[in-house]
Design an enzyme around this catalytic site. Structure first.
Site, PDB file in Angstrom:
ATOM      1  N   TRP A 320       4.158  -7.836  -0.463  1.00 26.40           N
ATOM      2  CA  TRP A 320       2.878  -8.401  -0.901  1.00 26.40           C
ATOM      3  C   TRP A 320       1.897  -7.284  -1.245  1.00 26.40           C
ATOM      4  O   TRP A 320       1.122  -7.382  -2.185  1.00 26.40           O
ATOM      5  CB  TRP A 320       2.287  -9.284   0.213  1.00 26.40           C
ATOM      6  CG  TRP A 320       0.944  -9.865  -0.132  1.00 26.40           C
ATOM      7  CD1 TRP A 320       0.705 -11.044  -0.768  1.00 26.40           C
ATOM      8  CD2 TRP A 320      -0.346  -9.290   0.130  1.00 26.40           C
ATOM      9  NE1 TRP A 320      -0.644 -11.240  -0.920  1.00 26.40           N
ATOM     10  CE2 TRP A 320      -1.320 -10.175  -0.376  1.00 26.40           C
ATOM     11  CE3 TRP A 320      -0.772  -8.119   0.734  1.00 26.40           C
ATOM     12  CZ2 TRP A 320      -2.689  -9.927  -0.289  1.00 26.40           C
ATOM     13  CZ3 TRP A 320      -2.136  -7.867   0.823  1.00 26.40           C
ATOM     14  CH2 TRP A 320      -3.074  -8.764   0.310  1.00 26.40           C
ATOM     15  N   HIS A 321       1.976  -6.202  -0.463  1.00 23.89           N
ATOM     16  CA  HIS A 321       1.038  -5.104  -0.684  1.00 23.89           C
ATOM     17  C   HIS A 321       1.322  -4.340  -1.973  1.00 23.89           C
ATOM     18  O   HIS A 321       0.413  -3.775  -2.569  1.00 23.89           O
ATOM     19  CB  HIS A 321       1.046  -4.145   0.505  1.00 23.89           C
ATOM     20  CG  HIS A 321       0.279  -4.674   1.673  1.00 23.89           C
ATOM     21  ND1 HIS A 321       0.842  -5.533   2.590  1.00 23.89           N
ATOM     22  CD2 HIS A 321      -1.002  -4.500   2.074  1.00 23.89           C
ATOM     23  CE1 HIS A 321      -0.068  -5.850   3.503  1.00 23.89           C
ATOM     24  NE2 HIS A 321      -1.191  -5.245   3.203  1.00 23.89           N
ATOM     25  N   GLY A 322       2.560  -4.286  -2.379  1.00 23.45           N
ATOM     26  CA  GLY A 322       2.838  -3.566  -3.612  1.00 23.45           C
ATOM     27  C   GLY A 322       4.302  -3.604  -3.987  1.00 23.45           C
ATOM     28  O   GLY A 322       5.173  -3.717  -3.121  1.00 23.45           O
TER      29      GLY A 322
END
Lengths: 466, 314
Positions: A320-322
């Site tokens: 989700w973060h990257g």
């Protein structure tokens, strides 16, 4: 629009004045227009993606409610909503990453550099508003939330500007009804909101942005450094990202509060946690609870397949973060820490509090190496050289002015000191307990620190990229 | 409305110590002389009589001392001053210099690829706006309106802590020239040459070429209309520094210069080590690898003056 910009200094008072001077029936429309302007200040075209997901989810919510008793039809509309939201996320955020991995695995040729996949620009805040929209349709499907029939209210639920681009990720039960209430401009709301904003600006502009100069100097060229330099930069990054993101959340919360809205507390002094699982209950609370409610518990929670559930939840959280292997590894490592925590809890509980806090910090900070490093290669280099050539003098090789060390260190201690002082209560309570003279001195001191030691280069917030 | 009024009054009262300090600091900072205000003050005092005007970046600021010119001159060059700034200075002040017959404009490795307005030294633009009254179209910037932001808040605080005794005009002469007496230890070293050349090359951007060439074209046109001679001169550099310059940019600069200057103006003269024989400069003539010191500037100015005088007598 950045919270730490001149544009916002002009925008916000205009919104406050417009919102409270208008009759109630026009306020939501005004707030939505303001939110559109706020978002379009970054990149106007991407408002279309928001419009598309809002339309799909708004309609899907109504259809899900209409089909109560017809679970399969409800499921169909829920999937339609999930596909629309996750599809946009997959295309804009993960398409290039997935293609790169496939080409690596199956020796495919990568799309040319001028192809659409190679030039996708991630719309700002996409991951945040997508998750907030998903929580709405899921809650309607679960019957815990009534479908919203007013498109203006639903649009605001997704687009409310204080939390549009970097959260907190709200639940419909907490936020939706607030757009239907009549908000009155009060001294208490304004005063407390402005204090949150000021505190957030201090964390962002003074602590995080000063630390970032040191951290960036090392992490942009980690191969030039070894030993203490890498250790210190990694420790400082932990506080940089905390100052940056919790500062954003404080500003968002304060901004909403001035307008009469209440947003979730997103950080609760995470670096004072005494275990890894406690850390994840205190760090980015709105995202952690989202994954807990919509991924971890549906998978079985801690009842069965605990390891798998934790592993999947944290791996997804990492992604989700990257769209990068570094984030995936960061998520998995945190998952392993939380898994280990379950079996280490009795041992952790016997430790003196300060030791438990330090061990937790070391574990979490080690994981941050993968989060901050640009590539896996950099991350492994840093880990491999953390204890090589341990000489304090090497710190002086970092190409930053020496006064920056002093400012960064002093401001970091000030931030942690104040947070420690406020712990177990909230800023509002502590503020009201203080004598008027103490309040005035503290307020002026904070303004002074922000002006003279803050970074005024309008540096963007780290979490904007997600 | 009553609530808003109450809040505004309380806000102002509660934060009044902070605002009082800011106002005091702002007032005192505006009274400080800096190199830009000093140069402008001296320029205004000399503009009517000046016959030669020197423009360009720090290489010209430290490399050309008008005291050694036969005609009365003024050095209006400054650190990182690019052609677009030179053009705006001429646009604003050319009409107020009735005796001007020659412009000496710097021609350096940085001339075409650098842009002050967007580069690392962009903070200087506010000083041009404030003291030179140039309109650089920077949009709304706090530094254009408040001295605290112009000097940066941190530096402003340092100036306050020094009791406002900071000397920001050290070495600047009434003729605009910046006098650097000698070189500091290590300033001419090979490592310094490599470091500076690399940093300068990193500051060069292809996208700046259009802006620079257009500005130089405008300067040429402006001077041609007024029948003013233009001397494009390159101050000497240390050999070690020259050795680290990017050949691609050196060639590109030459190409750009040829295409702009040739056939555009009958009274433009190019003085570079490639076009004429410079007198010999030793390490004792430099303050660092790409700047002359006092003795070097004297030698170089006299040499340029001799060329100009020949041209004038012809």
């Amino acid at each position: 629009m950045l919270f730490n910009s001149i544009a916002f200094v002009i925008f916000f008072p205009v919104v406050i004045a417009g919102y409270f001077l208008l009759p109630s029936k026009y306020r939501n429309a005004f707030l939505l227009l303001s939110s559109c302007y706020f978002y379009m200040y970054f990149n106007p075209v991407y408002i279309l993606i928001l419009a598309y997901t809002i339309a799909v989810d708004f309609y899907a919510g109504i259809q899900i409610e209409k089909n109560i008793g017809h679970r399969s039809k409800q499921k169909k509309w829920l999937y339609a909503s999930l596909v629309a939201n996750l599809g946009a996320l997959a295309f804009f955020k993960y398409a290039a990453f997935i293609l790169a991995n496939f080409s690596l695995l199956f020796h495919w040729s990568m799309p040319p550099s001028n192809s659409i996949f190679a030039n996708i620009v991630l719309p700002i805040g996409l991951s945040f508003h997508t998750f907030q929209a998903i929580s709405y349709t899921v809650e309607v499907y679960r019957g815990k939330q009534k479908a919203e029939r007013n498109w203006l209210v639903y649009s605001l639920y997704v687009m409310f500007f204080p939390q549009l681009v970097a959260g907190p990720i709200e639940r419909p039960q907490k936020l939706l009804h607030q757009f239907k209430e009549h908000h009155v401009f009060t001294y208490d709301n304004f005063s407390m909101g402005m204090k949150w904003i000021l505190w957030g600006l201090f964390k962002k502009m003074v602590v995080a942005d000063n630390l970032s100069t040191i951290v960036d100097a090392v992490y942009q060229h980690p191969q030039n450094y070894q030993g203490y330099t890498l250790i210190i930069a990694t420790i400082l990054f932990a506080f940089q990202i905390y100052g940056d993101f919790s500062g954003y959340s404080d500003i968002a919360r304060g901004t909403a509060r001035v307008l009469g809205f209440d947003l979730i507390i997103n950080f609760n002094m995470p670096y004072f946690s005494k275990s890894f699982s406690e850390f994840w209950r205190r760090w980015h609370i709105s995202l952690s609870s989202w994954f807990k409610e919509y991924v971890y518990i549906p998978l079985g929670g801690n009842q069965k397949w605990f390891f798998r559930n934790v592993f999947v939840t944290f791996a997804l959280s990492g992604l989700w973060h990257g769209a990068n292997h570094t984030f995936l590894v960061w998520g998995i490592l945190n998952g392993l820490l939380v898994f280990a925590n379950k079996y280490m809890n009795p041992w952790f509980a016997k430790l003196p509090a300060i030791l438990a806090i330090i061990i937790t910090f070391i574990g979490i900070d080690f994981c941050w190496i993968f989060f901050r490093a640009a590539t896996m290669h950099d991350a492994f280099y840093i880990i491999g050289n953390l204890f090589n050539n341990l000489q304090l003098s090497s710190l002086l090789q970092i190409p930053v002015e020496r006064h920056l060390w002093l400012i960064s260190g002093a401001m970091l201690l000030l931030m942690l000191g104040i947070e420690w002082f406020v712990k177990d209560s909230n800023l509002s309570d502590r503020w009201h307990e203080a004598k008027p003279v103490q309040r005035i001195v503290f307020l002026n001191f904070l303004l002074f620190i922000i002006l003279f030691f803050g970074v005024f280069e309008h540096r963007t917030f780290i979490y904007f990229q997600f | 409305m009553a609530a808003i009024k109450k809040i505004l009054i309380r806000l102002l009262l509660v934060t009044s110590p902070f605002w009082a300090f800011c106002c005091y600091l702002e007032y005192k900072l505006n009274g400080i002389e800096n190199s830009y205000s000093y140069k402008m003050k001296e320029f205004v005092a000399n503009e009517k009589a000046s016959e030669i005007l020197v423009l360009g970046n720090s290489e010209m600021l430290k490399g050309l001392n008008p005291s050694y010119l036969t005609s009365k001159g003024f050095n209006m060059a400054h650190v990182s001053q690019t052609y677009s700034i030179d053009e705006k200075i001429l646009e604003s002040y050319l009409d107020s210099m009735p005796n001007l017959h020659t412009i000496i404009l710097g021609l350096s490795y940085l001339s075409f690829g650098e842009n002050l307005e967007t580069g690392e030294e962009a903070w200087r633009t506010a000083f041009y706006e404030k003291h030179y009254k140039l309109n650089l179209n920077q949009g709304f910037e706090l530094k254009n309106y408040a001295a605290i932001f112009r000097y940066t808040p941190y530096e402003s605080l340092k100036i306050f802590l020094s009791g406002f005794k900071t000397n920001l005009t050290n070495g600047f002469q009434p003729n605009g020239y910046l006098l650097v007496p000698a070189n500091e230890k290590g300033a001419l070293a090979d490592t310094n040459a490599e470091e500076r050349a690399t940093a300068h090359t990193l500051g060069l951007k292809e996208k700046n070429i259009k802006n620079s060439t257009e500005a130089l074209g405008q300067i040429i046109q402006m001077l041609a209309q007024k029948n003013i001679s233009l001397w494009l001169v390159t101050p000497p550099l240390m050999k070690n520094y020259e050795g680290y310059l990017d050949r691609k940019w050196v060639v590109e600069n030459q190409h750009l210069l040829d295409s702009i200057v040739k056939n555009t103006m009958p009274r433009a003269f190019v003085v570079t080590p490639e076009t004429v024989n410079y007198p010999s400069f030793s390490a004792n003539d430099f303050s660092d690898v790409n700047h002359l010191n006092e003795s070097g500037a004297q030698k170089f100015t006299r040499y340029i003056d001799s060329l100009i005088e020949i041209q004038v007598t012809q």
